[in-house]
Design an enzyme around this catalytic site. Structure first.
Site, short mmCIF file in Angstrom:
data_model
loop_
_atom_site.label_atom_id
_atom_site.label_comp_id
_atom_site.label_asym_id
_atom_site.label_seq_id
_atom_site.Cartn_x
_atom_site.Cartn_y
_atom_site.Cartn_z
N GLU A 1 -42.72 17.71 -70.94
CA GLU A 1 -42.48 16.06 -71.30
C GLU A 1 -43.66 15.60 -71.47
O GLU A 1 -44.67 16.02 -70.94
CB GLU A 1 -41.98 15.04 -70.61
CG GLU A 1 -40.48 15.36 -69.64
CD GLU A 1 -39.78 14.72 -69.28
OE1 GLU A 1 -38.62 14.68 -68.57
OE2 GLU A 1 -40.24 14.17 -68.39
N HIS B 1 -40.18 3.07 -72.63
CA HIS B 1 -40.43 4.06 -72.63
C HIS B 1 -39.74 3.96 -74.39
O HIS B 1 -38.89 3.17 -75.50
CB HIS B 1 -38.60 3.88 -72.34
CG HIS B 1 -38.80 5.82 -72.52
ND1 HIS B 1 -38.21 6.89 -73.67
CD2 HIS B 1 -38.41 6.70 -71.68
CE1 HIS B 1 -38.18 7.71 -73.27
NE2 HIS B 1 -38.26 8.11 -71.75
N ARG C 1 -46.71 7.79 -72.92
CA ARG C 1 -46.05 6.88 -73.24
C ARG C 1 -45.78 5.52 -73.54
O ARG C 1 -45.37 5.16 -74.66
CB ARG C 1 -45.08 6.48 -72.26
CG ARG C 1 -43.79 7.75 -71.98
CD ARG C 1 -42.62 7.08 -70.97
NE ARG C 1 -42.51 8.89 -70.54
CZ ARG C 1 -41.85 9.00 -69.26
NH1 ARG C 1 -40.79 7.67 -68.70
NH2 ARG C 1 -40.77 10.03 -69.00
N HIS D 1 -39.10 -0.04 -69.32
CA HIS D 1 -38.14 1.93 -68.21
C HIS D 1 -38.85 1.66 -67.31
O HIS D 1 -37.79 1.96 -65.99
CB HIS D 1 -39.23 2.53 -69.02
CG HIS D 1 -38.57 3.92 -68.75
ND1 HIS D 1 -37.49 4.64 -68.45
CD2 HIS D 1 -39.23 4.91 -68.09
CE1 HIS D 1 -36.93 5.36 -68.55
NE2 HIS D 1 -38.07 5.87 -67.86
N ARG E 1 -46.48 5.53 -65.63
CA ARG E 1 -46.44 6.42 -65.00
C ARG E 1 -46.59 8.05 -65.77
O ARG E 1 -46.08 8.02 -66.96
CB ARG E 1 -45.68 6.09 -64.43
CG ARG E 1 -44.11 7.35 -63.73
CD ARG E 1 -43.61 7.12 -63.07
NE ARG E 1 -41.86 6.56 -63.88
CZ ARG E 1 -41.60 7.43 -64.92
NH1 ARG E 1 -42.00 8.89 -64.67
NH2 ARG E 1 -40.80 6.63 -64.78
#
Ligand code: SIN
Length: 525
Positions: A112, A226, A272, A329, A364
């Protein structure tokens, strides 16, 4: 009046991990606003990040977490998360959790954004949260569940220690629950935003309740958007996991141009906030953005939930272009806790997304949230086992505040959500934040002493107003861009804000803001 040794509010991964580790030692009760399966954890697609492969290391996972969090995370807390995380995940595998495996039987590790190596354990393809929650639920043989009651107020004794909570049921009856320890595990704030990947029940309740009880909230301006939610008829419909980009999907606009080209060396797997910002800017130019999944083999098998989501909205997987837009998110901030989950209010603990453990910094790292829930659930269980029941609680402790006049809350929830998205969303500015803060102030909500006479629906609105206000105030104060907090009027990180945290505290019904700069607390207002 009902009693337990430990009362946990919320039923996500942190709550269940705590409950399963504690149930043989103390009487544990879980109270949840809706059904026990309503949680962000249940919906989690990506997985659990852990440095378990032989090519990986604790140091590398720590480094990725620090970089993704734009140097705002606390390094020793991150080290603790990652090293304890590896052990907790190995234990879960040992206990029989069915993470996906490769044909040779070894664990299948996914990739990811902002990870430098494949380290994401997943289950059922993109159904990791569902599998994990079912696995943990099955282990809870001694835990008492109370569903469909909204916890709204902490009960304290004369020494200001938290000794229980009050809830409201669907008929607006008040219930009292007493316990030696109360744990808030209610999740984040995603439902405060019009575009969100979160379960609709996740509205910041735990943060509001803790704040009103005197607990400190920190880092509330740091919210992760997100990049890829399915976008149909001007509305977001659900998450399209980053794991899809990890498998090679590209982002392109409706002219067929790849929108991450030249933006970041990691392209679609950039942190992100960078990907979310790029999609947002592209859409502001009037361009539609698509996730091109045409190169992914066996998509339906790898991503059964996303396939189902697309089918429900008549989006063809075979044609392979999924319309996307960003949405709220994850909240990096939350209730300030120490390394076991203790807040500054005695007897009151917080874990999971409701808490700020300072590990996520300003943004995060993907799949570190389930990891955090597992680690802090486990740590708090160890701590509560060691202290045991601290005192016998009795009904005579209950304070009786004079009910205030019942007021209605003069705004529509949808208007609040739209305004949060437009004014405190992906790109912020002083002008927009001032406008929003002014709108919130105009609603003229003071802090309310006792919420007992209010309907559940009105308490929910009040909590949304309160948490929305705290986010907006913090976003206005932080005059820099860092991670998930992007200011168009302060586009760079500023040295003066390095490792500096904004703290909200409610003292005698007055909302106060402090800065914590390398542990030097300064009063701001
Ligand atoms: C995702 O699957 O993209 C979300 C996982 C996460 O939030 O870490």
């Amino acid at each position: 009046m009902k009693k337990a040794d430990v009362i946990i509010i919320g039923s996500g991964i942190a709550a269940l991990q705590l409950a399963r580790r504690l149930q043989d030692f103390l009487h544990v009760m879980i109270i949840t606003k809706k059904n026990r399966f309503n949680s962000n954890s249940y919906m989690a697609q990506g997985g659990v990040a852990a440095a378990i492969s032989s090519d990986d290391s604790i140091d590398l996972h720590v480094k990725d977490t620090i970089i993704a969090g734009n140097e705002h995370g606390n390094h020793s807390a991150i080290y603790g998360l990652v090293s304890d995380g590896k052990k907790v995940v190995q234990q879960l595998v040992h206990d029989g959790m069915n993470f996906d495996r490769k044909e040779d039987g070894s664990l299948s590790l996914g990739m990811e954004g902002a990870h430098s190596i494949q380290r994401i354990l997943h289950a059922g393809g993109d159904q990791t949260g569902k599998h994990l929650i079912h696995f943990l639920m099955k282990t809870l043989t001694k835990v008492q569940f109370v569903e469909n009651e909204m916890a709204f107020s902490v009960i304290k004794d004369k020494e200001d220690r938290c000794i229980g909570v009050k809830t409201k049921d669907a008929q607006n009856r008040v219930h009292h629950y007493l316990g030696s320890h109360v744990v808030i595990a209610t999740g984040g704030i995603g439902g405060l935003y019009a575009a969100s990947s979160n379960d609709s029940t996740v509205l910041g309740d735990g943060m509001a309740m803790a704040y009103l009880a005197g607990a400190r909230l920190i880092d509330m301006e740091f919210i992760q958007f997100h990049p890829t939610l399915l976008y149909i008829n001007r509305e977001t419909k659900g998450l399209i996991s980053e794991a899809v980009r990890g498998e090679g999907a590209h982002l392109m606009n409706h002219h067929g141009r790849r929108i991450m080209d030249g933006v970041h060396p990691q392209l679609e797997l950039a942190p992100r906030h960078i990907v979310a910002q790029q999609i947002f800017l592209e859409r502001q130019k009037g361009n539609e953005v698509f996730l091109d999944i045409r190169t992914i083999k066996d998509f339906q098998e790898k991503f059964p939930s996303i396939t189902q989501l697309c089918q429900e909205h008549a989006i063809s997987i075979e044609e392979g272009l999924l319309p996307v837009s960003p949405g709220c998110h994850f909240m990096m901030g939350g209730i300030a806790i120490d390394e076991v989950g203790q807040t500054n209010v005695k007897g009151l603990f917080a874990i999971g997304e409701a808490a700020c453990t300072t590990v996520h910094g300003a943004n995060r790292l993907a799949s570190n949230s389930l990891l955090e829930g597992l680690v802090f659930g486990e740590r708090l269980a160890d701590y509560l086992k060691s202290v045991g029941k601290t005192h016998e609680v009795t009904s005579s402790y209950i304070e009786t505040k004079k009910p205030q006049e019942v007021r209605r809350f003069p705004f529509r929830v949808e208007a609040l959500k739209e305004n949060m998205m437009n004014y405190v969303g992906i790109i912020r500015s002083e002008e927009k934040l001032q406008q929003h803060n002014h709108w919130l102030q105009e609603l003229n909500q003071e802090l309310i002493d006792t919420l007992d006479p209010f309907k559940q629906e009105d308490i929910q609105k009040y909590f949304m107003w309160l948490v929305g206000s705290l986010i907006s105030k913090a976003a206005l104060l932080r005059t820099e861009s860092r991670g998930g907090h992007i200011r168009s009027d302060f586009p760079e990180e500023q040295q003066e804000w390095y490792q500096k945290r904004i703290i909200h505290e409610c003292e005698n019904n007055v909302m106060r803001v402090y800065f914590d700069e390398q542990n030097q607390i300064k009063i701001y207002a």
